[in-house]
Design a protein around this motif. Structure first.
Motif, PDB file in Angstrom:
ATOM      1  N   ILE A 193       0.844  -1.190   0.000  1.00 51.75           N
ATOM      2  CA  ILE A 193       0.000   0.000   0.000  1.00 51.75           C
ATOM      3  C   ILE A 193       0.884   1.247   0.000  1.00 51.75           C
ATOM      4  O   ILE A 193       1.684   1.454   0.913  1.00 51.75           O
ATOM      5  CB  ILE A 193      -0.936   0.024   1.228  1.00 51.75           C
ATOM      6  CG1 ILE A 193      -1.779  -1.249   1.288  1.00 51.75           C
ATOM      7  CG2 ILE A 193      -1.820   1.261   1.208  1.00 51.75           C
ATOM      8  CD1 ILE A 193      -2.673  -1.471   0.099  1.00 51.75           C
ATOM      9  N   THR A 194       0.748   2.067  -1.022  1.00 51.75           N
ATOM     10  CA  THR A 194       1.558   3.287  -1.115  1.00 51.75           C
ATOM     11  C   THR A 194       0.706   4.552  -1.088  1.00 51.75           C
ATOM     12  O   THR A 194       1.252   5.655  -1.056  1.00 51.75           O
ATOM     13  CB  THR A 194       2.390   3.264  -2.408  1.00 51.75           C
ATOM     14  OG1 THR A 194       1.517   3.143  -3.532  1.00 51.75           O
ATOM     15  CG2 THR A 194       3.372   2.102  -2.399  1.00 51.75           C
ATOM     16  N   GLY A 195      -0.595   4.419  -1.120  1.00 52.76           N
ATOM     17  CA  GLY A 195      -1.478   5.578  -1.094  1.00 52.76           C
ATOM     18  C   GLY A 195      -2.892   5.137  -0.785  1.00 52.76           C
ATOM     19  O   GLY A 195      -3.202   3.936  -0.789  1.00 52.76           O
ATOM     20  N   THR A 196      -3.740   6.106  -0.483  1.00 51.86           N
ATOM     21  CA  THR A 196      -5.133   5.784  -0.172  1.00 51.86           C
ATOM     22  C   THR A 196      -6.070   6.643  -1.013  1.00 51.86           C
ATOM     23  O   THR A 196      -5.741   7.773  -1.339  1.00 51.86           O
ATOM     24  CB  THR A 196      -5.430   6.022   1.322  1.00 51.86           C
ATOM     25  OG1 THR A 196      -5.067   7.365   1.677  1.00 51.86           O
ATOM     26  CG2 THR A 196      -4.675   5.032   2.188  1.00 51.86           C
ATOM     27  N   PRO A 197      -7.258   6.077  -1.373  1.00 43.60           N
ATOM     28  CA  PRO A 197      -7.631   4.693  -1.097  1.00 43.60           C
ATOM     29  C   PRO A 197      -6.897   3.725  -2.013  1.00 43.60           C
ATOM     30  O   PRO A 197      -6.507   4.074  -3.114  1.00 43.60           O
ATOM     31  CB  PRO A 197      -9.132   4.687  -1.396  1.00 43.60           C
ATOM     32  CG  PRO A 197      -9.287   5.719  -2.486  1.00 43.60           C
ATOM     33  CD  PRO A 197      -8.301   6.799  -2.136  1.00 43.60           C
ATOM     34  N   SER A 198      -6.706   2.514  -1.516  1.00 39.96           N
ATOM     35  CA  SER A 198      -6.190   1.430  -2.343  1.00 39.96           C
ATOM     36  C   SER A 198      -7.204   0.302  -2.309  1.00 39.96           C
ATOM     37  O   SER A 198      -8.005   0.186  -1.374  1.00 39.96           O
ATOM     38  CB  SER A 198      -4.838   0.934  -1.818  1.00 39.96           C
ATOM     39  OG  SER A 198      -3.806   1.844  -2.133  1.00 39.96           O
ATOM     40  N   PHE A 199      -7.161  -0.550  -3.345  1.00 41.62           N
ATOM     41  CA  PHE A 199      -8.155  -1.596  -3.479  1.00 41.62           C
ATOM     42  C   PHE A 199      -7.488  -2.912  -3.858  1.00 41.62           C
ATOM     43  O   PHE A 199      -6.488  -2.933  -4.568  1.00 41.62           O
ATOM     44  CB  PHE A 199      -9.184  -1.239  -4.566  1.00 41.62           C
ATOM     45  CG  PHE A 199      -9.808   0.108  -4.379  1.00 41.62           C
ATOM     46  CD1 PHE A 199     -10.833   0.295  -3.469  1.00 41.62           C
ATOM     47  CD2 PHE A 199      -9.354   1.202  -5.104  1.00 41.62           C
ATOM     48  CE1 PHE A 199     -11.401   1.544  -3.285  1.00 41.62           C
ATOM     49  CE2 PHE A 199      -9.914   2.456  -4.937  1.00 41.62           C
ATOM     50  CZ  PHE A 199     -10.948   2.633  -4.018  1.00 41.62           C
ATOM     51  N   ALA A 200      -8.084  -3.992  -3.378  1.00 46.94           N
ATOM     52  CA  ALA A 200      -7.665  -5.332  -3.782  1.00 46.94           C
ATOM     53  C   ALA A 200      -8.918  -6.113  -4.157  1.00 46.94           C
ATOM     54  O   ALA A 200      -9.976  -5.938  -3.546  1.00 46.94           O
ATOM     55  CB  ALA A 200      -6.917  -6.042  -2.671  1.00 46.94           C
ATOM     56  N   ILE A 201      -8.813  -6.946  -5.166  1.00 50.55           N
ATOM     57  CA  ILE A 201      -9.897  -7.844  -5.547  1.00 50.55           C
ATOM     58  C   ILE A 201      -9.384  -9.267  -5.429  1.00 50.55           C
ATOM     59  O   ILE A 201      -8.350  -9.617  -6.004  1.00 50.55           O
ATOM     60  CB  ILE A 201     -10.402  -7.565  -6.970  1.00 50.55           C
ATOM     61  CG1 ILE A 201     -11.095  -6.194  -7.032  1.00 50.55           C
ATOM     62  CG2 ILE A 201     -11.372  -8.656  -7.415  1.00 50.55           C
ATOM     63  CD1 ILE A 201     -11.642  -5.833  -8.407  1.00 50.55           C
ATOM     64  N   ASN A 202     -10.085 -10.059  -4.646  1.00 49.86           N
ATOM     65  CA  ASN A 202      -9.698 -11.449  -4.391  1.00 49.86           C
ATOM     66  C   ASN A 202      -8.241 -11.545  -3.952  1.00 49.86           C
ATOM     67  O   ASN A 202      -7.504 -12.436  -4.366  1.00 49.86           O
ATOM     68  CB  ASN A 202      -9.973 -12.312  -5.620  1.00 49.86           C
ATOM     69  CG  ASN A 202     -11.461 -12.407  -5.935  1.00 49.86           C
ATOM     70  OD1 ASN A 202     -12.310 -12.191  -5.065  1.00 49.86           O
ATOM     71  ND2 ASN A 202     -11.789 -12.702  -7.187  1.00 49.86           N
ATOM     72  N   GLY A 203      -7.849 -10.589  -3.101  1.00 48.91           N
ATOM     73  CA  GLY A 203      -6.534 -10.629  -2.483  1.00 48.91           C
ATOM     74  C   GLY A 203      -5.410 -10.032  -3.292  1.00 48.91           C
ATOM     75  O   GLY A 203      -4.258 -10.025  -2.833  1.00 48.91           O
ATOM     76  N   VAL A 204      -5.699  -9.507  -4.471  1.00 47.53           N
ATOM     77  CA  VAL A 204      -4.664  -8.934  -5.330  1.00 47.53           C
ATOM     78  C   VAL A 204      -4.891  -7.422  -5.439  1.00 47.53           C
ATOM     79  O   VAL A 204      -5.957  -6.987  -5.898  1.00 47.53           O
ATOM     80  CB  VAL A 204      -4.676  -9.568  -6.740  1.00 47.53           C
ATOM     81  CG1 VAL A 204      -3.609  -8.916  -7.624  1.00 47.53           C
ATOM     82  CG2 VAL A 204      -4.466 -11.072  -6.638  1.00 47.53           C
TER      83      VAL A 204
END
Length: 223
Positions: A193-204
């Motif tokens: 994570i280098t910034g917000t917001p960040s997102f992951a789909i199915n753990g990626v």
């Protein structure tokens, strides 16, 4: 029937009639590092990493809120997990309070804090040195209580059933503060994570995706 409690894993808080389809918009589960809204077994598992002092996170909540829940979570095909990203003591204070409301009220509290973002931004930009000294004082519990007062967090959590005394007890909990900080560091390392917001789909973790207009097509493509 009431949601089942599974040892060490997911705790369900939805109420539903026997034989009725689950109402995923009120189904909240605790995960190992966050809170999940919707079907725990959804085909598409969306994870968001959000900071309560991040203007882009506030924009995301405003833009995505209703559409994400109604068009995606409600169907049971997408679940939404929120995990805290902590940038400063203000983030930590807000995150602690969301952890101390009843678990089923986490998402309502989460959204209420972001609806209050204008006050958060205004307080950050107009704060006095004396206020900032209190926020960063050596007594961390006292600092968090000062933050909760200055940023208007107490009325928000009171509207979700957390009294002032309960909120103060929450903010005095140094073990909770340590756990959230450690979880934040673990998430940063695991998901880069280098910034917000960040997102992951199915753990990626998704690359170059920081707003709803870029996230929505990626959810659609996986359904």
């Amino acid at each position: 029937m009431k949601g089942l409690i599974r040892a060490g894993a997911v705790v369900g808080f939805a109420l539903m009639s026997v034989g009725a389809a689950p109402n995923w918009l009120v189904t909240v589960s605790k995960t190992d590092g966050g809170h999940l809204l919707g079907n725990p077994n959804a085909k598409v598992k969306l994870t968001t990493f959000e900071s309560y002092t991040c203007p882009h996170c506030a924009d995301f909540e405003k833009e995505a809120g209703a559409e994400l829940r109604i068009s995606f979570v409600q169907s049971g095909k997408v679940s939404l997990e929120v995990r805290h990203a902590l940038r400063d003591p203000v983030d930590l204070t807000a995150a602690m309070l969301t952890e101390c409301v009843a678990p089923g009220k986490f998402f309502a509290t989460h959204q209420a804090i972001f609806r209050n973002f204008d006050q958060i931004a205004r307080t950050l930009t107009t704060s006095t040195k004396a206020q900032q000294d209190r926020w960063y004082g050596q007594d961390k519990a006292a600092a968090r209580r000062a933050i909760a007062s200055d940023f208007g967090f107490y009325p928000i959590v009171a509207s979700q059933g957390l009294t002032r005394a309960q909120a103060d007890q929450c903010l005095n909990n140094n073990a909770l503060a340590k756990r959230l900080a450690e979880q934040d560091r673990a998430d940063e390392e695991k998901y880069n994570i280098t910034g917000t917001p960040s997102f992951a789909i199915n753990g990626v973790r998704l690359i170059a995706t920081y707003q709803w207009s870029l996230l929505k097509p990626q959810l659609d493509a996986r359904l």
